[in-house]
Design an enzyme around this catalytic site. Sequence first.
Site: not given
Length: 372
Positions: A31-32, A64, A115, A119, A152, A164, A216
């Site tokens: 969270h930086t 997919s 997880a 992804s 995103e 990410d 978030y």
Amino acid sequence: MRVVDAFRSAFGAEPETVWHAPGRVNLIGEHTDYNDGFVLPFAVPWGVTAAVTPRADRTIRLLSLQSAGGGEPVTIADHADSQGWTRYVVGVLAMLGDRVRGADIAVDGDIPQGAGLSSSAALEVSVASALNDLHGLGMTPMEVALLSQKAENDFVGMPCGIMDQAASALSKEGHALFLDCRSLGHRNVPLDLAARGLQILIIDTQVHHEHATGEYAKRRAECESAARKLGVASLRDVEDLAGALDRLQGDERKRTMHVVTESHRVEALVGLLRAGQITEIGALLNASHLSLRDQYEVSSPELDASVEAAIRGGARGARMTGGGFGGSAIALVADDRLQSVQDEVAKTFAAMGWTAPRFLPATPAQGARKLA
Ligand code: GLA
């Protein structure tokens, strides 16, 4: 390759290119990123492989191997009608704007779902890298990461930072990615765990909090509000932490405490790695976890139990990794303690009546690369 076979049978031709992009774990610096601070993620050995051929019209045909249809392509004529996982791909094409028309795309992924190993970033970066290559757009890996993040943020609606996507695009095998999220300056720092008889064990709690995205966004807004009150562009700019804390209250005070100390922990950990003191990083991992649990309040009972049990079992340090509210923890474990750590965590989950956790070894892997 399985994805090439699927592409051929769905679209009746060979794909023009095939790219792979990995997921990530974050060693430290949580969270930086959206506070302009430092992060230290690395790519994991699992990811998304995308087989892609451009089209002359604006149509996207997409399949997919992991979707319910198991290889039935969906046709998206208008960017707006995309849903679910297809939004990450359509978002990338939307952000490319006039530079790209349509595409035939087949994707195959092996990142354990849910997880918290990013992804979605792997999917975005694999497709963006392939289109960058096919159209000769000349984007650097960092530009590919930024475009994927924008897809995103603006298309999917998740206000994530750059970590990410940057980890997926820029990681190097055997290294962690030390990234300054303000300047975007970065360095691949050697992380040779095996040479020291160590490994990073991923403990996937198999739990995911359904309100994670909302929480978030709330944390991000609290940080922005705290920065405004302090008169700084972002929490990265806080130099006198004690003075800043005096001027804040409640949650904003706690969030600031976490962000500022966490960014310092990243620098401290990089310092230890550069000094060859990899076995000493455990205390920083533990401190990061406590700060995320108590100040940032993004942990969960399963993550806390994983960390505590891993340490009881002999781990040198452990922390939750990623956004939180479920997902995975990581533990730094000497090879000869691997079994006792796993046994202790499994025993703890069983005693609580929780679904058994999954254990995965995290070896620092290569970032996005062309396979064909
Ligand atoms: C998620 C986001 C990242 C980062 C982490 C927390 O993974 O996608 O940008 O903010 O949470 O460190």
